[in-house]
Design an enzyme around this catalytic site. Structure first.
Site, PDB file in Angstrom:
ATOM      1  N   TYR A 111      75.937  51.242  47.277  1.00 23.59           N
ATOM      2  CA  TYR A 111      76.338  51.047  45.872  1.00 23.59           C
ATOM      3  C   TYR A 111      77.990  51.430  45.887  1.00 23.59           C
ATOM      4  O   TYR A 111      78.638  50.533  45.203  1.00 23.59           O
ATOM      5  CB  TYR A 111      75.640  51.928  45.135  1.00 23.59           C
ATOM      6  CG  TYR A 111      76.005  51.807  43.640  1.00 23.59           C
ATOM      7  CD1 TYR A 111      75.259  50.876  42.712  1.00 23.59           C
ATOM      8  CD2 TYR A 111      76.958  52.224  43.057  1.00 23.59           C
ATOM      9  CE1 TYR A 111      75.513  50.514  41.576  1.00 23.59           C
ATOM     10  CE2 TYR A 111      76.961  52.318  41.608  1.00 23.59           C
ATOM     11  CZ  TYR A 111      76.669  51.307  40.760  1.00 23.59           C
ATOM     12  OH  TYR A 111      76.830  51.017  39.535  1.00 23.59           O
ATOM     13  N   GLY A 117      64.937  52.181  40.193  1.00 16.17           N
ATOM     14  CA  GLY A 117      65.596  51.096  39.931  1.00 16.17           C
ATOM     15  C   GLY A 117      65.340  51.015  38.010  1.00 16.17           C
ATOM     16  O   GLY A 117      65.875  50.110  37.347  1.00 16.17           O
ATOM     17  N   LEU A 118      64.607  52.220  37.428  1.00 17.36           N
ATOM     18  CA  LEU A 118      64.479  52.070  36.047  1.00 17.36           C
ATOM     19  C   LEU A 118      65.149  53.079  35.383  1.00 17.36           C
ATOM     20  O   LEU A 118      64.797  53.547  33.992  1.00 17.36           O
ATOM     21  CB  LEU A 118      63.082  52.119  35.747  1.00 17.36           C
ATOM     22  CG  LEU A 118      61.896  51.176  36.551  1.00 17.36           C
ATOM     23  CD1 LEU A 118      60.621  51.436  36.254  1.00 17.36           C
ATOM     24  CD2 LEU A 118      62.369  49.832  36.034  1.00 17.36           C
ATOM     25  N   ASP A 124      73.074  51.647  32.380  1.00 15.64           N
ATOM     26  CA  ASP A 124      71.692  52.455  32.032  1.00 15.64           C
ATOM     27  C   ASP A 124      71.798  53.123  30.827  1.00 15.64           C
ATOM     28  O   ASP A 124      71.112  53.342  30.273  1.00 15.64           O
ATOM     29  CB  ASP A 124      71.655  53.636  33.252  1.00 15.64           C
ATOM     30  CG  ASP A 124      71.896  52.590  34.540  1.00 15.64           C
ATOM     31  OD1 ASP A 124      71.610  51.296  34.807  1.00 15.64           O
ATOM     32  OD2 ASP A 124      71.849  53.226  35.628  1.00 15.64           O
ATOM     33  N   HIS A 154      74.957  44.549  38.787  1.00 19.32           N
ATOM     34  CA  HIS A 154      76.115  44.963  39.628  1.00 19.32           C
ATOM     35  C   HIS A 154      77.343  44.284  38.804  1.00 19.32           C
ATOM     36  O   HIS A 154      78.362  44.239  39.619  1.00 19.32           O
ATOM     37  CB  HIS A 154      75.924  44.641  41.008  1.00 19.32           C
ATOM     38  CG  HIS A 154      75.064  45.552  42.079  1.00 19.32           C
ATOM     39  ND1 HIS A 154      75.684  46.710  42.428  1.00 19.32           N
ATOM     40  CD2 HIS A 154      73.773  45.269  42.086  1.00 19.32           C
ATOM     41  CE1 HIS A 154      74.471  47.171  42.976  1.00 19.32           C
ATOM     42  NE2 HIS A 154      73.614  46.599  42.936  1.00 19.32           N
ATOM     43  N   THR A 155      77.277  43.841  37.635  1.00 13.94           N
ATOM     44  CA  THR A 155      78.365  43.271  36.913  1.00 13.94           C
ATOM     45  C   THR A 155      79.170  44.384  36.205  1.00 13.94           C
ATOM     46  O   THR A 155      80.220  44.122  35.689  1.00 13.94           O
ATOM     47  CB  THR A 155      78.037  42.156  36.081  1.00 13.94           C
ATOM     48  OG1 THR A 155      76.754  42.686  35.449  1.00 13.94           O
ATOM     49  CG2 THR A 155      77.786  40.909  36.946  1.00 13.94           C
TER      50      THR A 155
HETATM   51  C1  GLA Z   1      72.541  51.243  38.763  1.00 16.90           C
HETATM   52  C2  GLA Z   1      73.726  51.672  38.231  1.00 16.90           C
HETATM   53  C3  GLA Z   1      74.239  50.863  36.897  1.00 16.90           C
HETATM   54  C4  GLA Z   1      74.429  49.334  37.667  1.00 16.90           C
HETATM   55  C5  GLA Z   1      73.050  48.673  38.283  1.00 16.90           C
HETATM   56  C6  GLA Z   1      73.234  47.491  39.055  1.00 16.90           C
HETATM   57  O1  GLA Z   1      71.370  51.156  37.812  1.00 16.90           O
HETATM   58  O2  GLA Z   1      73.600  53.080  37.636  1.00 16.90           O
HETATM   59  O3  GLA Z   1      75.554  51.248  36.232  1.00 16.90           O
HETATM   60  O4  GLA Z   1      75.428  49.202  38.232  1.00 16.90           O
HETATM   61  O5  GLA Z   1      72.762  49.920  39.170  1.00 16.90           O
HETATM   62  O6  GLA Z   1      73.464  46.580  37.950  1.00 16.90           O
END
Ligand code: GLA
Length: 354
Positions: free
Chosen positions: A199, A102-103, A150, A16-17
């Site tokens: 989010y 989350g992948l 991502d 989340h940075t």
């Molecule tokens: C998701 C978002 C990314 C990032 C992560 C958290 O994967 O698509 O841009 O913010 O969450 O680190």
């Protein structure tokens, strides 16, 4: 028939940075999407994961379908906006990357199509352009306000390396990933779509805070600045500036092969995000705690959180045993269809057969 492999990613640390223009350290993995395709006059794709075949005329690209195909339509829209007008594509998408876990299954899909179109319609886009177009597809068409983490990881992945990325300047460094460590990805079985989580709320707080503090990036914020923020904002931004520091320290720990320190930073990161950013869950906390009990080096949630997956770092010869033990304990407590994969680093999205 051309064939693309587009990986998923884990994020080792720096969660989340990215939308605060801070630091991240992801790694592309050997779970991903394959795309076998031929150029065509329409968009005609089958997804094995969704068990669905969709055919659309190119004139339909701006009609949202509220389905997986939107990631592809988003890519077309972003390309058309840049005045690049690729033709259609016919093909099949399949693979082993779990969805909504989350992948980065969505970025993997976007980049698979982008690499295919770039290749077959000679769009001459470089990697950074591909990653940014993937992000634009997700932000503008699909409507998820994600950062660059991502798409960057899926595009720039390199076998044997993690990527240290400054999400403000987009400068990056490949950091060798120790050969004697295994990464276990433990999937909680709790699926979530980012659009339906907190989010966007988190992102809004970060954007407001940067504005209030008159900073371009969280990298410029120091502890003292936080006094100017309301308590909730202070709590969230406090996590972010500590996490930025942890990413830098984790990079150094990897370079010095200091696995103990790396593990410690992962645990600190997890505890901090759980307490102060509030995107963990009892399932993720359970996995982190249990894996440490069985001798992992470190563990934390990976990706956005709110369910999804955790990563567990372990010495190679202990990994299988730790993964099995965590799984046994997890299924005693939770009823979700959880599972794990021991993954390897991988190259970014590319053509594997022409
Ligand atoms: C998701 C978002 C990314 C990032 C992560 C958290 O994967 O698509 O841009 O913010 O969450 O680190």
């Amino acid at each position: 028939m051309p064939k693309i492999f587009s990986p998923g990613r884990i994020n080792i640390i720096g969660e989340h940075t990215d939308y605060s223009y801070g630091y991240v350290m992801p790694m592309a993995i050997n779970l991903g999407n394959y795309l076998e395709y031929v150029p065509y006059d329409k968009i005609s794709l089958r997804s094995d994961a969704y068990n669905e075949e969709i055919e659309l005329d190119l004139s339909m690209i701006n009609k949202k379908q509220n389905k997986w195909i939107d990631y592809i339509l988003g890519v077309y829209n972003a390309l058309f906006e840049l005045n690049l007008k690729p033709g259609g594509i016919k093909g099949r998408i399949y693979g082993n990357l779990p969805i909504s876990s989350g992948l980065s299954s969505s970025a993997s899909l976007e980049l698979a199509i982008l690499v295919a179109l770039n290749n077959s319609y000679n769009l001459k886009l470089n990697k950074l352009q591909l990653a940014l177009i993937g992000k634009k597809a997700e932000n503008d068409f699909v409507g998820v306000p994600s950062g660059i983490l991502d798409q960057f990881a899926v595009t720039f992945g390199k076998k044997g390396f993690a990527i240290f990325l400054d999400t403000e300047t987009l400068s990056y460094e490949y950091i060798p990933f120790p050969k004697d460590i295994s990464v276990i990805v433990y999937n909680t079985g709790v699926k979530r779509e980012l659009a339906k989580t907190g989010y966007a709320d988190r992102k809004k707080i970060v954007e407001d805070s940067l504005r209030i503090l008159n900073k371009n990036s969280s990298k410029e914020i120091i502890e003292k600045d936080l006094e100017k923020l309301d308590p909730l904002y202070r709590k969230r931004m406090g996590y972010i500036i500590r996490e930025n520091n942890r990413v830098i320290n984790a990079k150094e720990a990897l370079k010095k092969n200091n696995l103990e320190l790396l593990g410690k930073l992962l645990i600190e990161s997890h505890n901090d995000i759980a307490k102060n950013y509030e995107v963990s869950s009892k399932e993720l906390d359970f996995i982190v705690e249990t894996s440490m009990k069985y001798g992992a080096l470190g563990a934390r949630l990976t990706g956005a959180g709110f369910g999804g997956s955790a990563i567990i770092l372990a010495l190679k010869d202990k990994a299988e045993k730790i993964a099995e033990s965590v799984h046994k304990e997890y299924i005693k407590v939770f009823e979700y269809k959880s599972f794990y994969n021991i993954v390897e680093s991988n190259d970014g999205a590319n053509i594997i057969e022409n």
